[in-house]
Design an enzyme around this catalytic site. Sequence first.
Site: not given
Ligand code: GAR
Length: 204
Positions: A110, A112, A139, A148
Amino acid sequence: MKRLNLAILISGRGSNMEALLHAAEDPDYPARPILVASNRPDAKGLDTASSAGIATAAIDHKAFGKDREAFERALDAELEKAGTEIIALAGFMRVLTPWFVGKWEGRMINIHPSLLPKYRGLHTHQRAIEAGDAEGGCSVHWVSAGVDEGRVIAQARVPILPGDTEDTLAARVLVEEHKLYPEALAMACQQILNSGRKVEFPES
Ligand code: GAR
């Protein structure tokens, strides 16, 4: 060279997914995208994946009410049908049950948007700004039972600047996410390839 069959799980925009698809255009990259699946049928990333010629699946979690595991069993059926060997969660905003995590542990990673172990969960950038942190970041980690909480594979850092808002910091971190995730996924693939079908973690 062996390439692992990669399934990417998304819930929305899919910009990290796009970064992974882009990296995997290199025939020497150790993962080959075989499926992009979303719990939201309207996720923009599904269209991006289709345009790139990748198979997609939309499994609407709302159809399963509060039964998270029933949703995951439907998702898992798609993952198995596609021959998935590694899962990358890329903005997948569903908390996973112990059943699903147990099944894919050692084969699921994942990204994060914080410097774990800081700021698990949501609103990571806002929390970093409010805490007065000098740095934010992202991360990539193995997915384990705690949200997480799995072992970190790689991190990237950015400065938090005076006047930063949640949005400006998120944008600065996102640039790093798109570089970090392909690198960390390649590292995870190598670990899986070196250790057999999945990575085993020592008891902690
Ligand atoms: C990203 O910033 C990712 O790190 C975060 O959501 C966004 C997705 O953007 N993930 C989380 O918060 C998971 N807990 P994306 O759809 O453009 O990749």
